[in-house]
Enzyme design. Sequence first.
Site, mmCIF file in Angstrom:
data_model
loop_
_atom_site.group_PDB
_atom_site.id
_atom_site.type_symbol
_atom_site.label_atom_id
_atom_site.label_comp_id
_atom_site.label_asym_id
_atom_site.label_seq_id
_atom_site.Cartn_x
_atom_site.Cartn_y
_atom_site.Cartn_z
ATOM 1 N N ASP A 149 0.764 -1.247 0.000
ATOM 2 C CA ASP A 149 0.000 0.000 0.000
ATOM 3 C C ASP A 149 0.796 1.301 0.000
ATOM 4 O OD1 ASP A 149 -1.689 -2.104 0.398
ATOM 5 O OD2 ASP A 149 -2.495 -1.409 2.301
ATOM 6 N N GLU A 197 2.749 -9.265 11.611
ATOM 7 C CA GLU A 197 2.400 -8.815 10.255
ATOM 8 C C GLU A 197 3.670 -8.492 9.465
ATOM 9 O OE1 GLU A 197 -0.166 -5.437 10.408
ATOM 10 O OE2 GLU A 197 -0.777 -5.594 8.305
HETATM 11 C C1 9WN Z 1 -5.861 -2.498 2.759
HETATM 12 C C2 9WN Z 1 -4.953 -7.539 4.686
HETATM 13 C C3 9WN Z 1 -4.313 -6.425 3.895
HETATM 14 C C4 9WN Z 1 -3.235 -6.928 2.905
HETATM 15 C C5 9WN Z 1 -2.435 -5.774 2.302
HETATM 16 C C6 9WN Z 1 -1.900 -4.919 3.433
HETATM 17 C C7 9WN Z 1 -3.048 -4.416 4.301
HETATM 18 C C8 9WN Z 1 -5.143 -3.096 3.987
HETATM 19 C C9 9WN Z 1 -5.030 -2.056 5.085
HETATM 20 O O1 9WN Z 1 -3.766 -5.515 4.832
HETATM 21 O O2 9WN Z 1 -3.862 -3.559 3.507
HETATM 22 O O3 9WN Z 1 -6.057 -3.514 1.809
HETATM 23 O O4 9WN Z 1 -6.043 -1.765 5.719
HETATM 24 O O5 9WN Z 1 -3.939 -1.527 5.312
HETATM 25 O O6 9WN Z 1 -1.156 -3.854 2.935
HETATM 26 O O7 9WN Z 1 -1.404 -6.275 1.500
HETATM 27 O O8 9WN Z 1 -3.846 -7.643 1.886
HETATM 28 O O9 9WN Z 1 -3.965 -8.290 5.319
#
Ligand code: 9WN
Length: 463
Positions: A188, A421
């Site tokens: 992100d 994470e």
């Molecule tokens: C937005 C769920 C997701 C991963 C992504 C990670 C994070 C979300 C957030 O979490 O993104 O999609 O709210 O930050 O960056 O890779 O799929 O684990």
Amino acid sequence: MAEPAGYGEFGASPPAGLSAADAQLWRAAVGVLERNWEQGGWTVPSRRLYPHQWSWDSAFIAVGWARVSPGRARQELESLFAAQWSDGRVPQIVFNPATARDAYFPGPDFWRSRKIPEAPELETSGIVQPPVHASAAWIVYRADPGPGAAFLRRIYPALCAQHDYLLRCRTNADGMAVIVHPWESGLDNSPSWDTELASVPVGEGGPDTVPGHRRDLDHVNPGERPTDLDYARYIALVEAYREHGYRDADALPTHPFVVADPLFNTLLAWSEEALAKIARVVGARPRPHRRRATQVRDALVEHHYDAAAGTFVALGRDGRAGAAHSIGGIVPILLDLPTPILDSLLRNAGGPRFALGDRVPLPSYDRTCPGFDSTRYWRGPAWVNTSWLVLRGLRRHGLRDEAAMLRDALVSAVRRSGFREYFDPIAGTGHGCTDFSWTAALTLDVLAGADVPRRRPRRLSRI
Ligand code: 9WN
């Protein structure tokens, strides 16, 4: 579409031959997946931070379930595809109707998928994530080929529709799939998007006003998450796309963020290769998939390889390159590449920028760059999924020693700091949420050991 759970076909006991410490880690990883499993037949990435189903998470999680319960692995993928839109897109988030509507921001009231004719009954977001699903489906099949063949027959058309959507609606003049939001990259707040994001106009409240309560900050230290300015831009981008009913033909010509990303396209090509193998099992034609895999790989090499930097870079709509030396630039090692390019990627991975060989997995961003931040999300921390992808690439190329180093780094980071994470790539400390599903899932895959390399081990003079 989904079949009965069938949990425990392989049991929770570790495979023979693991050391006592690895066996303990195995049981702990299974425990994380069990706690995060939802009765509907899928797994939350994290109970509190991400209380819904995420697209590429489910693919990685299915790879882990395949080692313990192939039935659950199949359910994981099939429940995700049950929320596929009629245009073929597989949504980034499938919202759990049993979870409070404001438990995650932005939630279903923000995305408003019910208003979209192509969206399914279940509420979802309107964007996608990297298409690693066909590769995961192949791994799941290989773990349990008996029932796996029927699973492949059920899911093959949906996987084809997912890829067709990307190639039909999201392909640029270079033949690369484009993303319309940093969340679509899965990485992100990677520095790769900074240049393009800088020109995204933010809402009326001012540059760092987020129109909603950032639930993520209730659970994780704000210094480890994207900033409010990032969020203001993320929200503005969704609003711009949503205004066009998420229709690419209408939205893309004026959309402020249209980027061709090496990681996304590598996974598309890798998954087309997987579709070719799946096609053979289900009695379809493999050749169109092989052709597509080659086309995407060739476009990646022709347009995105930066010979001076020795890595792959993302390109914005007008060809502006994003920051070099994101982990996304190394992930193309998953594909067959010309030898000089492969050697450069390995030099980068093994040099001071990514420090393969250190006790921690690969950082998400160049450790030597001024913008590197060892604990802020995708701007430095080591994530297990991207290192796992590189590990698969190393094994594909028969690079056993480098693969062994990365495998050991992954396992020791998790053993030391838990199923976090992400990890500080220098100190090895754990950050973000705890009990993170894909960290546990991919640890299982790594502990179980992967397929034997197709090629003879290849030695490099120095990495
Ligand atoms: C937005 C769920 C997701 C991963 C992504 C990670 C994070 C979300 C957030 O979490 O993104 O999609 O709210 O930050 O960056 O890779 O799929 O684990």
